[in-house]
Design a protein around this motif. Structure first.
Motif, PDB file in Angstrom:
ATOM      1  N   VAL A 168       0.873  -1.038  -0.064  1.00 35.70           N
ATOM      2  CA  VAL A 168       0.122   0.067  -0.053  1.00 35.70           C
ATOM      3  C   VAL A 168       0.884   1.193   0.059  1.00 35.70           C
ATOM      4  CG1 VAL A 168      -1.733   1.271   1.499  1.00 35.70           C
ATOM      5  CG2 VAL A 168      -2.029  -1.121   1.006  1.00 35.70           C
ATOM      6  N   ASP A 169       1.894   1.392   0.927  1.00 38.25           N
ATOM      7  CA  ASP A 169       2.770   2.493   0.939  1.00 38.25           C
ATOM      8  C   ASP A 169       3.340   2.788  -0.565  1.00 38.25           C
ATOM      9  OD1 ASP A 169       1.981   2.672   3.676  1.00 38.25           O
ATOM     10  OD2 ASP A 169       4.027   2.025   4.341  1.00 38.25           O
ATOM     11  N   ARG A 170       3.664   1.792  -1.059  1.00 35.70           N
ATOM     12  CA  ARG A 170       4.394   1.960  -2.457  1.00 35.70           C
ATOM     13  C   ARG A 170       3.599   2.194  -3.408  1.00 35.70           C
ATOM     14  NH1 ARG A 170      10.020  -1.403  -3.047  1.00 35.70           N
ATOM     15  NH2 ARG A 170      10.914  -0.825  -1.149  1.00 35.70           N
ATOM     16  N   GLY A 171       2.110   1.971  -3.089  1.00 35.99           N
ATOM     17  CA  GLY A 171       1.304   2.456  -4.325  1.00 35.99           C
ATOM     18  C   GLY A 171       1.020   1.276  -5.197  1.00 35.99           C
ATOM     19  N   TRP A 172       1.545   0.212  -5.024  1.00 37.47           N
ATOM     20  CA  TRP A 172       1.328  -0.904  -5.922  1.00 37.47           C
ATOM     21  C   TRP A 172      -0.033  -1.442  -5.677  1.00 37.47           C
ATOM     22  CZ3 TRP A 172       6.469  -3.690  -3.888  1.00 37.47           C
ATOM     23  CH2 TRP A 172       7.523  -2.950  -4.399  1.00 37.47           C
ATOM     24  N   VAL A 173      -0.777  -1.500  -4.544  1.00 31.62           N
ATOM     25  CA  VAL A 173      -1.962  -2.032  -4.545  1.00 31.62           C
ATOM     26  C   VAL A 173      -2.924  -1.092  -3.752  1.00 31.62           C
ATOM     27  CG1 VAL A 173      -3.366  -4.117  -3.416  1.00 31.62           C
ATOM     28  CG2 VAL A 173      -1.163  -4.522  -4.359  1.00 31.62           C
ATOM     29  N   LYS A 174      -3.987  -0.891  -4.127  1.00 34.72           N
ATOM     30  CA  LYS A 174      -4.867   0.086  -3.296  1.00 34.72           C
ATOM     31  C   LYS A 174      -5.525  -0.633  -2.063  1.00 34.72           C
ATOM     32  CE  LYS A 174      -6.770   2.444  -7.518  1.00 34.72           C
ATOM     33  NZ  LYS A 174      -7.767   2.909  -8.143  1.00 34.72           N
ATOM     34  N   PRO A 175      -5.677   0.191  -0.907  1.00 35.75           N
ATOM     35  CA  PRO A 175      -6.176  -0.720   0.327  1.00 35.75           C
ATOM     36  C   PRO A 175      -7.339  -1.339   0.206  1.00 35.75           C
ATOM     37  CG  PRO A 175      -5.449   1.749   0.840  1.00 35.75           C
ATOM     38  CD  PRO A 175      -5.461   1.550  -0.813  1.00 35.75           C
ATOM     39  N   GLU A 176      -8.400  -0.737  -0.803  1.00 38.99           N
ATOM     40  CA  GLU A 176      -9.600  -1.555  -0.946  1.00 38.99           C
ATOM     41  C   GLU A 176      -9.526  -2.838  -1.718  1.00 38.99           C
ATOM     42  OE1 GLU A 176      -9.642   2.182  -3.736  1.00 38.99           O
ATOM     43  OE2 GLU A 176      -9.022   1.500  -1.707  1.00 38.99           O
ATOM     44  N   THR A 177      -8.419  -2.716  -2.570  1.00 40.94           N
ATOM     45  CA  THR A 177      -8.215  -3.977  -3.241  1.00 40.94           C
ATOM     46  C   THR A 177      -7.738  -5.099  -2.467  1.00 40.94           C
ATOM     47  OG1 THR A 177      -7.938  -2.705  -5.347  1.00 40.94           O
ATOM     48  CG2 THR A 177      -6.917  -4.969  -5.389  1.00 40.94           C
ATOM     49  N   LEU A 178      -6.762  -4.942  -1.659  1.00 41.57           N
ATOM     50  CA  LEU A 178      -6.208  -5.540  -0.744  1.00 41.57           C
ATOM     51  C   LEU A 178      -7.197  -5.990   0.162  1.00 41.57           C
ATOM     52  CD1 LEU A 178      -3.197  -6.800  -0.075  1.00 41.57           C
ATOM     53  CD2 LEU A 178      -3.167  -4.658   1.725  1.00 41.57           C
ATOM     54  N   ALA A 179      -8.186  -5.376   0.749  1.00 44.24           N
ATOM     55  CA  ALA A 179      -9.161  -5.716   1.625  1.00 44.24           C
ATOM     56  C   ALA A 179     -10.055  -6.755   1.015  1.00 44.24           C
ATOM     57  CB  ALA A 179     -10.050  -4.647   2.182  1.00 44.24           C
ATOM     58  N   TYR A 180     -10.315  -6.419  -0.329  1.00 40.99           N
ATOM     59  CA  TYR A 180     -11.181  -7.378  -0.943  1.00 40.99           C
ATOM     60  C   TYR A 180     -10.607  -8.758  -1.238  1.00 40.99           C
ATOM     61  CZ  TYR A 180     -13.687  -9.741  -4.738  1.00 40.99           C
ATOM     62  OH  TYR A 180     -14.245 -10.458  -5.855  1.00 40.99           O
ATOM     63  N   PHE A 181      -9.401  -8.799  -1.532  1.00 37.22           N
ATOM     64  CA  PHE A 181      -8.611 -10.127  -1.888  1.00 37.22           C
ATOM     65  C   PHE A 181      -8.465 -10.798  -0.691  1.00 37.22           C
ATOM     66  CE2 PHE A 181      -8.097  -8.690  -6.143  1.00 37.22           C
ATOM     67  CZ  PHE A 181      -7.890 -10.086  -6.979  1.00 37.22           C
ATOM     68  N   ALA A 182      -8.095 -10.061   0.678  1.00 38.01           N
ATOM     69  CA  ALA A 182      -8.123 -10.874   1.752  1.00 38.01           C
ATOM     70  C   ALA A 182      -9.165 -11.505   2.328  1.00 38.01           C
ATOM     71  CB  ALA A 182      -7.578  -9.863   2.700  1.00 38.01           C
ATOM     72  N   GLU A 183     -10.591 -10.486   2.215  1.00 41.98           N
ATOM     73  CA  GLU A 183     -11.557 -11.298   2.615  1.00 41.98           C
ATOM     74  C   GLU A 183     -12.282 -12.401   1.695  1.00 41.98           C
ATOM     75  OE1 GLU A 183     -16.369  -9.693   3.257  1.00 41.98           O
ATOM     76  OE2 GLU A 183     -14.836  -8.049   2.544  1.00 41.98           O
ATOM     77  N   HIS A 184     -11.990 -12.186   0.527  1.00 44.84           N
ATOM     78  CA  HIS A 184     -12.329 -13.244  -0.598  1.00 44.84           C
ATOM     79  C   HIS A 184     -11.382 -14.485  -0.148  1.00 44.84           C
ATOM     80  CE1 HIS A 184     -13.473 -14.934  -4.328  1.00 44.84           C
ATOM     81  NE2 HIS A 184     -12.445 -15.287  -4.522  1.00 44.84           N
TER      82      HIS A 184
END
Length: 425
Positions: A64-80
């Motif tokens: 997230v800090d490097r801008g490679w993955v958006k926080p909401e995208t990360l949250a979606y994939f983690a939950e999925h």
């Protein structure tokens, strides 16, 4: 009988590992999922792992800090991913049985990867099958077919055609991770164990131990002594397994009331050293065959407990050291038949103080159809050991009573073993 008898099924091996190392491993697996989805490049994943090792910053925060993955995208994939893991996939009974029958295909494919050290070669990041074949001395087309099969069951991942990386499961085939299962794969598929399992029908029909019939040896340990390469692999596997068990035992059992702990057949003292390190007021006596304890000094010294530990050599079939108020045996009784177990326990009964405690670390087989790792380990003990077996709570109670002990309580741990506590009857 006093105390409590709790034989609820402990967590499985994978669950105990996940408890200890779960967060880091889960983030690594999430990284592989993001690579597969095209949201993170293999190079970015490798770079983030290097940063994580150097800084200790969690992988998801780096992405997230490097801008490679958006926080909401990360949250979606983690939950999925979590919800997918929680789903139970129903399969037709015939297909389920077919998967069980062909389980040896998976076992032997894992053995190939473990023997070639593929997971170690991938710890730095994704590599091509050609690179892996050259580094491991394998044929690339043949290695590809094995890795493709393993990736289909979650062991490694093919992130691009012919490009493989680690998964959360494959991490445990690395040699350098806590709880490594690489040596276990190598010993389970070693020729002698494979041949013993090939003889399982004859064992069931005749009761004749496979090692005696196939290799003309009195017992498995004699064979391993005569075949040092297999012996070394077996020892490495048991050491890796023991580290996980030891942590679980120390977390589950309160040693604060013990003054002197005697570790019977304790090898080089790994478990005793861990217990002493966690209990600074405790003293220990390490007891095993003379040629075994001869090599215990360096380990105990490295653990900084040698000044609190006596080392004594001998046989538990002859006499047990006196002077302890607690006597510990970890994964010893399951190697022996009932008569030998009673003989060992009677020798401990002669040495132990009347108010002393007997502590047996073993799997306890639950009743009925309850799944438990120990139920198939019991069959493995039947295949590779003469008289070895896993036991139920009632069977341990019978052994204790025959040797002059009373089963006081059974304490489950986070690993598939329990601490079986006995007191003098």
């Amino acid at each position: 009988m006093t105390g409590r008898l709790d034989i609820d099924s402990p967590q499985g091996v994978a669950e105990s590992f996940e408890h200890t190392h779960g967060q880091a491993i889960a983030l690594q697996q999430l990284g592989y999922t993001l690579v597969e989805a095209g949201l993170l490049t293999p190079e970015q994943l490798d770079a983030s792992r290097t940063d994580q090792e150097n800084t200790g910053v969690p992988l998801d925060q780096i992405w997230v800090d490097r801008g490679w993955v958006k926080p909401e995208t990360l949250a979606y994939f983690a939950e999925h991913r979590l919800s997918s893991q929680q789903q139970v996939r129903e399969v037709p009974p015939g297909l389920a049985l077919m998967q069980m029958i062909t389980g040896m295909w998976v076992t032997q494919s894992i053995y190939v990867a473990a023997s070639l050290g593929i997971a170690d070669l991938l710890q730095g990041g994704v590599r091509s099958v050609d690179e892996l074949a050259q580094a491991s001395g394998a044929q690339a087309p043949h290695l590809y077919r094995v890795l493709r099969a393993l990736a289909s069951v979650g062991i490694f991942t093919e992130v691009a055609p012919g490009q493989f990386g680690l998964t959360a499961i494959a991490e445990y085939l690395r040699s350098d991770v806590p709880g490594s299962l690489r040596a276990l794969s190598r010993t389970v598929s070693d020729t002698w164990q494979w041949n013993c399992w090939g003889d399982i029908l004859n064992i069931v029909k005749t009761g004749q131990p496979a090692m005696q019939r196939l290799y003309q040896v009195q017992d498995t340990f004699t064979y391993l002594t005569q075949n040092p390469e297999s012996g070394a692999i077996f020892d490495d596997a048991m050491t890796g397994w023991a580290k996980t068990i030891h942590t679980a035992v120390i977390d589950a059992y309160d040693f604060s009331g013990v003054q002197t702990l005697v570790d019977i057949a304790g090898g080089h003292g790994m478990l005793l050293a861990s217990i002493l390190a966690a209990n600074p007021m405790l003293r220990g006596i390490l007891f095993d065959l003379p040629n075994v304890v001869a090599g215990a000094g360096p380990l105990l010294e490295q653990a900084q407990v040698l000044n609190r530990c006596q080392i004594q050599g001998g046989s538990f079939f002859a006499a047990i050291p006196t002077g302890g108020d607690a006597y510990l045996m970890s994964h010893i009784l399951h190697d022996w038949g009932d008569a030998d177990c009673v003989r060992i326990l009677q020798n401990i009964r002669q040495a132990i103080a009347e108010q002393g405690r007997l502590l047996i670390v073993e799997m306890v087989i639950p009743p009925g159809d309850t799944p438990h790792f120990g139920k198939f380990l019991d069959v493995d003990m039947m295949a590779i050991f003469s008289g070895g077996r896993e036991r139920t709570a009632a069977e341990y109670q019978e052994l204790f009573q025959a040797a002059g002990f009373q089963l006081n309580r059974i304490i489950p741990t986070a690993a598939p073993v329990s601490v079986i506590e006995g007191v003098c009857a």
